[in-house]
Design a protein around this motif. Structure first.
Motif, PDB file in Angstrom:
ATOM      1  N   ILE A 182       0.830  -1.206   0.000  1.00 21.14           N
ATOM      2  CA  ILE A 182       0.000   0.000   0.000  1.00 21.14           C
ATOM      3  C   ILE A 182       0.859   1.249   0.000  1.00 21.14           C
ATOM      4  O   ILE A 182       0.556   2.242  -0.689  1.00 21.14           O
ATOM      5  N   LYS A 183       1.937   1.219   0.736  1.00 21.05           N
ATOM      6  CA  LYS A 183       2.810   2.399   0.790  1.00 21.05           C
ATOM      7  C   LYS A 183       3.501   2.640  -0.544  1.00 21.05           C
ATOM      8  O   LYS A 183       3.688   3.794  -0.959  1.00 21.05           O
ATOM      9  N   MET A 184       3.883   1.555  -1.233  1.00 23.43           N
ATOM     10  CA  MET A 184       4.527   1.744  -2.535  1.00 23.43           C
ATOM     11  C   MET A 184       3.551   2.219  -3.601  1.00 23.43           C
ATOM     12  O   MET A 184       3.931   2.954  -4.507  1.00 23.43           O
ATOM     13  N   SER A 185       2.291   1.810  -3.487  1.00 31.96           N
ATOM     14  CA  SER A 185       1.296   2.195  -4.495  1.00 31.96           C
ATOM     15  C   SER A 185       0.413   3.336  -4.033  1.00 31.96           C
ATOM     16  O   SER A 185      -0.711   3.487  -4.515  1.00 31.96           O
ATOM     17  N   GLN A 186       0.881   4.126  -3.083  1.00 30.94           N
ATOM     18  CA  GLN A 186       0.081   5.242  -2.603  1.00 30.94           C
ATOM     19  C   GLN A 186      -0.218   6.225  -3.723  1.00 30.94           C
ATOM     20  O   GLN A 186       0.652   6.525  -4.548  1.00 30.94           O
ATOM     21  N   PRO A 187      -1.453   6.772  -3.785  1.00 34.12           N
ATOM     22  CA  PRO A 187      -1.774   7.753  -4.833  1.00 34.12           C
ATOM     23  C   PRO A 187      -1.043   9.076  -4.663  1.00 34.12           C
ATOM     24  O   PRO A 187      -1.104   9.916  -5.553  1.00 34.12           O
ATOM     25  N   LYS A 188      -0.368   9.269  -3.507  1.00 40.17           N
ATOM     26  CA  LYS A 188       0.420  10.499  -3.355  1.00 40.17           C
ATOM     27  C   LYS A 188       1.498  10.602  -4.417  1.00 40.17           C
ATOM     28  O   LYS A 188       1.834  11.690  -4.878  1.00 40.17           O
ATOM     29  N   LYS A 189       2.062   9.462  -4.810  1.00 38.59           N
ATOM     30  CA  LYS A 189       3.111   9.487  -5.827  1.00 38.59           C
ATOM     31  C   LYS A 189       2.544   9.856  -7.193  1.00 38.59           C
ATOM     32  O   LYS A 189       3.252  10.448  -8.011  1.00 38.59           O
ATOM     33  N   ARG A 190       1.274   9.530  -7.433  1.00 35.30           N
ATOM     34  CA  ARG A 190       0.658   9.940  -8.696  1.00 35.30           C
ATOM     35  C   ARG A 190       0.500  11.453  -8.749  1.00 35.30           C
ATOM     36  O   ARG A 190       0.568  12.054  -9.834  1.00 35.30           O
ATOM     37  N   ASN A 217      -1.144  17.614 -16.631  1.00 36.45           N
ATOM     38  CA  ASN A 217      -0.917  16.205 -16.310  1.00 36.45           C
ATOM     39  C   ASN A 217       0.249  15.714 -17.155  1.00 36.45           C
ATOM     40  O   ASN A 217       0.193  15.750 -18.382  1.00 36.45           O
ATOM     41  N   LEU A 218       1.326  15.252 -16.504  1.00 34.39           N
ATOM     42  CA  LEU A 218       2.527  14.841 -17.223  1.00 34.39           C
ATOM     43  C   LEU A 218       2.429  13.425 -17.770  1.00 34.39           C
ATOM     44  O   LEU A 218       3.189  13.072 -18.676  1.00 34.39           O
ATOM     45  N   ARG A 219       1.536  12.607 -17.262  1.00 34.44           N
ATOM     46  CA  ARG A 219       1.437  11.221 -17.709  1.00 34.44           C
ATOM     47  C   ARG A 219       0.403  11.084 -18.815  1.00 34.44           C
ATOM     48  O   ARG A 219      -0.508  11.898 -18.945  1.00 34.44           O
ATOM     49  N   ASN A 220       0.551  10.019 -19.586  1.00 32.02           N
ATOM     50  CA  ASN A 220      -0.436   9.718 -20.617  1.00 32.02           C
ATOM     51  C   ASN A 220      -1.695   9.085 -20.041  1.00 32.02           C
ATOM     52  O   ASN A 220      -2.765   9.162 -20.648  1.00 32.02           O
ATOM     53  N   SER A 221      -1.572   8.439 -18.866  1.00 32.21           N
ATOM     54  CA  SER A 221      -2.750   7.871 -18.219  1.00 32.21           C
ATOM     55  C   SER A 221      -3.625   9.001 -17.675  1.00 32.21           C
ATOM     56  O   SER A 221      -3.118  10.006 -17.166  1.00 32.21           O
ATOM     57  N   HIS A 222      -4.926   8.839 -17.771  1.00 28.86           N
ATOM     58  CA  HIS A 222      -5.845   9.900 -17.435  1.00 28.86           C
ATOM     59  C   HIS A 222      -6.218   9.862 -15.955  1.00 28.86           C
ATOM     60  O   HIS A 222      -6.070   8.837 -15.288  1.00 28.86           O
ATOM     61  N   MET A 223      -6.725  11.006 -15.496  1.00 24.58           N
ATOM     62  CA  MET A 223      -7.348  11.099 -14.181  1.00 24.58           C
ATOM     63  C   MET A 223      -8.856  11.028 -14.384  1.00 24.58           C
ATOM     64  O   MET A 223      -9.462  11.915 -14.975  1.00 24.58           O
ATOM     65  N   VAL A 224      -9.455   9.931 -13.927  1.00 24.24           N
ATOM     66  CA  VAL A 224     -10.883   9.710 -14.127  1.00 24.24           C
ATOM     67  C   VAL A 224     -11.658  10.555 -13.120  1.00 24.24           C
ATOM     68  O   VAL A 224     -11.302  10.612 -11.935  1.00 24.24           O
ATOM     69  N   GLU A 304      -6.314   6.071 -13.153  1.00 25.00           N
ATOM     70  CA  GLU A 304      -6.863   5.126 -14.117  1.00 25.00           C
ATOM     71  C   GLU A 304      -6.256   3.741 -13.979  1.00 25.00           C
ATOM     72  O   GLU A 304      -6.937   2.733 -14.149  1.00 25.00           O
ATOM     73  N   THR A 305      -4.983   3.640 -13.644  1.00 21.61           N
ATOM     74  CA  THR A 305      -4.298   2.342 -13.598  1.00 21.61           C
ATOM     75  C   THR A 305      -4.598   1.560 -12.331  1.00 21.61           C
ATOM     76  O   THR A 305      -4.669   0.333 -12.354  1.00 21.61           O
ATOM     77  N   THR A 306      -4.779   2.243 -11.195  1.00 22.49           N
ATOM     78  CA  THR A 306      -4.977   1.550  -9.922  1.00 22.49           C
ATOM     79  C   THR A 306      -6.390   1.679  -9.383  1.00 22.49           C
ATOM     80  O   THR A 306      -6.786   0.889  -8.512  1.00 22.49           O
ATOM     81  N   GLY A 307      -7.167   2.663  -9.846  1.00 19.42           N
ATOM     82  CA  GLY A 307      -8.509   2.866  -9.324  1.00 19.42           C
ATOM     83  C   GLY A 307      -8.552   3.544  -7.979  1.00 19.42           C
ATOM     84  O   GLY A 307      -9.618   3.611  -7.360  1.00 19.42           O
ATOM     85  N   MET A 308      -7.423   4.060  -7.496  1.00 21.80           N
ATOM     86  CA  MET A 308      -7.387   4.749  -6.210  1.00 21.80           C
ATOM     87  C   MET A 308      -7.644   6.240  -6.407  1.00 21.80           C
ATOM     88  O   MET A 308      -7.336   6.805  -7.455  1.00 21.80           O
ATOM     89  N   THR A 309      -8.185   6.859  -5.367  1.00 22.88           N
ATOM     90  CA  THR A 309      -8.452   8.292  -5.399  1.00 22.88           C
ATOM     91  C   THR A 309      -7.173   9.053  -5.081  1.00 22.88           C
ATOM     92  O   THR A 309      -6.507   8.781  -4.077  1.00 22.88           O
ATOM     93  N   CYS A 310      -6.862  10.002  -5.943  1.00 24.09           N
ATOM     94  CA  CYS A 310      -5.633  10.788  -5.797  1.00 24.09           C
ATOM     95  C   CYS A 310      -6.017  12.240  -5.533  1.00 24.09           C
ATOM     96  O   CYS A 310      -7.003  12.747  -6.093  1.00 24.09           O
ATOM     97  N   GLN A 311      -5.259  12.906  -4.708  1.00 28.35           N
ATOM     98  CA  GLN A 311      -5.484  14.320  -4.417  1.00 28.35           C
ATOM     99  C   GLN A 311      -4.164  15.070  -4.496  1.00 28.35           C
ATOM    100  O   GLN A 311      -3.183  14.682  -3.859  1.00 28.35           O
ATOM    101  N   ALA A 312      -4.157  16.116  -5.295  1.00 21.76           N
ATOM    102  CA  ALA A 312      -2.989  16.985  -5.435  1.00 21.76           C
ATOM    103  C   ALA A 312      -3.364  18.372  -4.946  1.00 21.76           C
ATOM    104  O   ALA A 312      -4.474  18.860  -5.221  1.00 21.76           O
ATOM    105  N   ARG A 313      -2.450  19.025  -4.221  1.00 26.02           N
ATOM    106  CA  ARG A 313      -2.720  20.324  -3.632  1.00 26.02           C
ATOM    107  C   ARG A 313      -1.575  21.289  -3.922  1.00 26.02           C
ATOM    108  O   ARG A 313      -0.431  20.883  -4.104  1.00 26.02           O
ATOM    109  N   THR A 314      -1.924  22.549  -3.925  1.00 24.38           N
ATOM    110  CA  THR A 314      -0.949  23.637  -3.999  1.00 24.38           C
ATOM    111  C   THR A 314      -1.618  24.887  -3.455  1.00 24.38           C
ATOM    112  O   THR A 314      -2.800  24.868  -3.097  1.00 24.38           O
TER     113      THR A 314
END
Length: 501
Positions: A182-190, A217-224, A304-314
């Motif tokens: 879980i720590k390695m696949s955390q959505p924080k890294k996304r 978004n720098l990746r080709n995978s989308h944010m659903v 999109e790849t993991t199905g986890m909810t990601c949150q980015a802040r600034t």
């Protein structure tokens, strides 16, 4: 640069903004290369540019036990060095404990001294000391099974210990390996591959003063189901005297129109229209020098790849908001695809922008155009006209029956005023004309062109000829009223004239 000037003109100046927190403003057209601004003192932020919240919890007391009640989340939230330390320590202690249990069973049964006897059957074959007991446990736990050490059927306590070892080993593996996964696949890294512009800008867009910033978004995978929200953090004092150091206000970035739902494939510019409902309604270029606020931006979506909810802040402080700037275009059309130039992602250029706040602009517009006020209160005037009609009904019922008969139909003034209320736009445009001309404009079937021609004719002719332009039905009613009016007493004639005027 030449293409940009051909597109936007020579009045626009490209400005490459500096890194966040520097406090240096771009050089204006009158500043030379030797002139530099003194960097501002870095003030405390609530949310860093990388999204980390600068909040520390202290004096928890007995509440620290709540962390142990959710041990799994506590381990996931720990830093990597502590996770690796707990991982190694847990396995080492578990292995030594289980190896000790096998050694105790062999020692209690006397297998350590009788292991070399030919006709003796020990609990675990070929276990002579603690190292051999530890090797047996490792072979059993790792399911290697070399075949040299094994459990015999003469040891029921060994069979029970083997079952306990299997259950305990499965629990430890599931807990620690799951925690590490879980720590390695955390959505924080996304969120590290989601970019925000270093500065926000304020300029005109679609004729409205707008606060804007850019998201990429720098990746080709989308944010659903990507959604963006903005919070304004600003200290204020309530009328009761309570001081709120971090009061949170919502900045509308398209919630009512659905513009906050993003299709984040290419960089997007997020807009907040500054209007009467915006917290920046009083903000001007001059007041920004004394204001202190922080805009927190929260971008949420499903990976999109993991199905986890990601949150980015600034966040953007007041010195990171550029007045009179616009973002540099980064998308260009190539052969068969669109290309995004991220080298210009943070670049802005100056555009002509009024330095006044939206409130000041509206006040100046009202002062320069006083005729706008009736159009603003159109709905209110219509409501008042209905109230006036109800009042006229009460007055007409109080008139004598002879006077009501003289005026023709009892509901004539009410219908005439109601027709004028349905054409309120014409009434506002002819508000300065005499009352008799306004009554003519309220008659159904008269278009604006006919009304203008009739008005011009009536202004040039004597006022006594205005009745000729009325419809036949109204001419008859007005003529009859005029003939009957001459036979009335002076008091009734005055009441009749007051009724129509």
């Amino acid at each position: 640069m030449s293409a940009l000037r051909r597109k936007f003109g020579d009045d626009y100046q490209v400005v490459t903004t500096s890194s966040s927190g520097s406090g240096l403003q771009p050089q204006g057209p009158g500043q030379g290369p030797q002139q530099q601004l003194v960097p501002k003192k870095k003030r405390q932020r609530f949310v860093d540019k990388n999204g980390r919240c600068n909040v520390q919890h202290g004096n928890l007391g007995s509440e620290t036990s709540r962390y142990l009640s959710d041990l799994f989340t506590t381990l996931v939230d720990l830093k990597w060095r502590w996770n690796l330390f707990i991982f190694i320590l847990t396995y080492t202690v578990a292995w030594l404990f289980m190896a000790s249990m096998w050694w105790v069973i062999a020692y209690t049964r006397g297998d350590l001294n009788k292991a070399h006897v030919g006709n003796y059957t020990p609990c675990v074959a070929n276990v002579y000391n603690f190292p051999s007991a530890f090797l047996f446990f490792i072979e059993t736990e790792a399911t290697i099974g070399y075949g040299y050490r094994y459990i015999t059927d003469k040891c029921p306590e060994g069979i029970i210990l083997f079952l306990f070892q299997s259950i305990l080993g499965s629990i430890v593996d599931a807990f620690l390996i799951g925690c590490m996964f879980i720590k390695m696949s955390q959505p924080k890294k996304r969120a590290e591959t989601l970019m925000f512009s270093e500065h926000a800008v304020i300029s005109m867009r679609d004729g409205k003063l707008t606060l804007m910033f850019r998201v990429g978004n720098l990746r080709n995978s989308h944010m659903v189901s990507a959604q963006i929200r903005c919070k304004l953090l600003k200290s204020r004092q309530t009328p009761e005297g309570e001081f709120l150091p971090l009061d949170q206000l919502e900045l509308d970035v398209g919630f009512s129109t659905g513009a906050d739902q993003l299709f984040l494939v290419s960089p997007l510019t997020i807009c907040h229209v500054i209007d009467a409902k915006s917290p920046f309604y009083d903000l001007s270029q001059r007041s920004m020098q004394t204001e202190q606020f922080e805009i927190v931006v929260i971008l949420e979506g499903i990976v999109e790849t993991t199905g986890m909810t990601c949150q980015a802040r600034t966040s953007y402080t007041e010195d990171e908001v550029l007045w009179g700037h616009r973002f540099f275009p980064v998308i260009s059309l190539e052969e068969g695809f669109f290309k995004v130039d991220y080298s210009q992602f943070h670049a802005t250029f100056e555009v002509p922008t009024p330095p006044y706040s939206v409130k000041e602009q509206e006040e100046m517009l009202l002062m320069s155009s006083p005729l706008i006020a009736p159009a603003i209160t159109n709905s209110k005037e219509r409501h008042n006209s209905v109230d006036c009609l109800d009042g006229l009904d009460d007055i007409s019922t109080k008139l004598p029956s002879k006077l009501q008969k003289i005026t023709g139909r009892e509901d004539f003034p009410k219908k005439l005023l109601r027709m004028s209320s349905t054409t309120s736009e014409k009434a506002y445009s002819l508000g300065d004309l005499p009352m008799k001309l306004q009554r003519i404009s309220s008659v159904p079937g008269n278009s604006e062109e006919k009304l203008v021609s009739k008005t011009t004719k009536m202004l040039s002719d004597p006022m006594s000829q205005s009745v000729a332009d009325l419809p036949p039905k109204l001419q008859k009613m007005a003529g009859g009223a005029a003939r009957m009016e001459g036979n009335l007493p002076a008091k009734l004639r005055k009441m009749n004239s007051d009724r129509f005027t």
